[in-house]
Design a protein around this motif. Sequence first.
Motif, PDB file in Angstrom:
ATOM      1  N   ARG A 110      -0.673   1.019   5.316  1.00 36.92           N
ATOM      2  CA  ARG A 110      -1.526   1.866   4.483  1.00 36.92           C
ATOM      3  C   ARG A 110      -1.502   1.443   3.014  1.00 36.92           C
ATOM      4  O   ARG A 110      -2.225   1.994   2.190  1.00 36.92           O
ATOM      5  CB  ARG A 110      -1.120   3.326   4.635  1.00 36.92           C
ATOM      6  CG  ARG A 110      -1.324   3.765   6.091  1.00 36.92           C
ATOM      7  CD  ARG A 110      -1.450   5.215   6.328  1.00 36.92           C
ATOM      8  NE  ARG A 110      -2.205   5.958   5.361  1.00 36.92           N
ATOM      9  CZ  ARG A 110      -3.533   6.015   5.279  1.00 36.92           C
ATOM     10  NH1 ARG A 110      -4.284   5.330   6.141  1.00 36.92           N
ATOM     11  NH2 ARG A 110      -4.131   6.750   4.375  1.00 36.92           N
ATOM     12  N   ASP A 111      -0.678   0.446   2.695  1.00 36.06           N
ATOM     13  CA  ASP A 111      -0.597  -0.118   1.345  1.00 36.06           C
ATOM     14  C   ASP A 111      -0.923  -1.610   1.446  1.00 36.06           C
ATOM     15  O   ASP A 111      -0.035  -2.441   1.656  1.00 36.06           O
ATOM     16  CB  ASP A 111       0.805   0.090   0.773  1.00 36.06           C
ATOM     17  CG  ASP A 111       0.978  -0.457  -0.635  1.00 36.06           C
ATOM     18  OD1 ASP A 111       0.095  -1.199  -1.134  1.00 36.06           O
ATOM     19  OD2 ASP A 111       2.018  -0.157  -1.243  1.00 36.06           O
ATOM     20  N   THR A 160      -7.625  -3.821   3.278  1.00 34.81           N
ATOM     21  CA  THR A 160      -8.382  -2.851   2.483  1.00 34.81           C
ATOM     22  C   THR A 160      -9.700  -2.515   3.164  1.00 34.81           C
ATOM     23  O   THR A 160     -10.090  -1.346   3.244  1.00 34.81           O
ATOM     24  CB  THR A 160      -8.623  -3.391   1.060  1.00 34.81           C
ATOM     25  OG1 THR A 160      -7.355  -3.589   0.421  1.00 34.81           O
ATOM     26  CG2 THR A 160      -9.463  -2.433   0.232  1.00 34.81           C
ATOM     27  N   LEU A 181      -9.043  -0.195   6.080  1.00 37.59           N
ATOM     28  CA  LEU A 181      -8.762   1.171   5.636  1.00 37.59           C
ATOM     29  C   LEU A 181     -10.011   1.865   5.098  1.00 37.59           C
ATOM     30  O   LEU A 181     -10.129   3.092   5.195  1.00 37.59           O
ATOM     31  CB  LEU A 181      -7.646   1.174   4.594  1.00 37.59           C
ATOM     32  CG  LEU A 181      -6.263   0.783   5.127  1.00 37.59           C
ATOM     33  CD1 LEU A 181      -5.270   0.653   3.982  1.00 37.59           C
ATOM     34  CD2 LEU A 181      -5.765   1.762   6.166  1.00 37.59           C
ATOM     35  N   PRO A 208     -10.005   5.436   7.296  1.00 41.83           N
ATOM     36  CA  PRO A 208      -9.081   5.897   6.244  1.00 41.83           C
ATOM     37  C   PRO A 208      -7.730   6.411   6.746  1.00 41.83           C
ATOM     38  O   PRO A 208      -6.727   6.296   6.041  1.00 41.83           O
ATOM     39  CB  PRO A 208      -9.863   7.016   5.555  1.00 41.83           C
ATOM     40  CG  PRO A 208     -11.291   6.733   5.856  1.00 41.83           C
ATOM     41  CD  PRO A 208     -11.308   6.079   7.207  1.00 41.83           C
ATOM     42  N   ASP A 209      -7.682   6.957   7.949  1.00 36.87           N
ATOM     43  CA  ASP A 209      -6.414   7.489   8.469  1.00 36.87           C
ATOM     44  C   ASP A 209      -5.667   6.496   9.357  1.00 36.87           C
ATOM     45  O   ASP A 209      -4.754   6.879  10.090  1.00 36.87           O
ATOM     46  CB  ASP A 209      -6.679   8.783   9.245  1.00 36.87           C
ATOM     47  CG  ASP A 209      -7.137   9.908   8.339  1.00 36.87           C
ATOM     48  OD1 ASP A 209      -6.736   9.921   7.149  1.00 36.87           O
ATOM     49  OD2 ASP A 209      -7.909  10.766   8.802  1.00 36.87           O
ATOM     50  N   ARG A 231      -3.095   4.225  10.805  1.00 32.33           N
ATOM     51  CA  ARG A 231      -1.640   4.037  10.678  1.00 32.33           C
ATOM     52  C   ARG A 231      -1.091   3.713  12.056  1.00 32.33           C
ATOM     53  O   ARG A 231      -1.629   4.146  13.069  1.00 32.33           O
ATOM     54  CB  ARG A 231      -0.952   5.250  10.073  1.00 32.33           C
ATOM     55  CG  ARG A 231      -0.987   6.513  10.889  1.00 32.33           C
ATOM     56  CD  ARG A 231      -0.282   7.724  10.249  1.00 32.33           C
ATOM     57  NE  ARG A 231      -0.453   7.892   8.839  1.00 32.33           N
ATOM     58  CZ  ARG A 231      -1.507   8.470   8.229  1.00 32.33           C
ATOM     59  NH1 ARG A 231      -2.492   8.941   8.953  1.00 32.33           N
ATOM     60  NH2 ARG A 231      -1.566   8.566   6.926  1.00 32.33           N
TER      61      ARG A 231
END
Length: 132
Positions: A16-17, A56, A59, A63-64, A66
């Motif tokens: 997520r990063d 990026t 994501l 967006p969620d 993981r």
Amino acid sequence: MDTAVILLNKYIQSIRDPKAAAALFAEDGVLELPYLSSLGPTTGAQGPIAIEKFITGLLNKVPDFRFTNVQILIDTPMQAFGEYSVEALVPSTGNVYKQTYAGRLVAENGKIKLLRESLDTIAAQKAFSPAS
């Protein structure tokens, strides 16, 4: 120096990063998803800058996104293999992306030289295609 399994776990935990995940790769390191070619022209990236951009973009679409349910099946200093899952909404289609990845990581000098991930392309296509 990080072993392959440590790098794989760090990658999974930092997905997520994008900057942190990409920093785990060698300058010539590759994130490869060879079976995605049926879903578009991008099947991976090489080098931390391109890998950060790739993650990026993912994501932005999910967006969620993981990873969960991590199972490490092979653990050697230079190679690791694991399975890990994703279940997240794709806002543009309203579909849920439910997927299990199988990842083989090759480590070199404490960095990821290659992470080749396999997945169910039909599940991916369904999640990213508008309902008909």
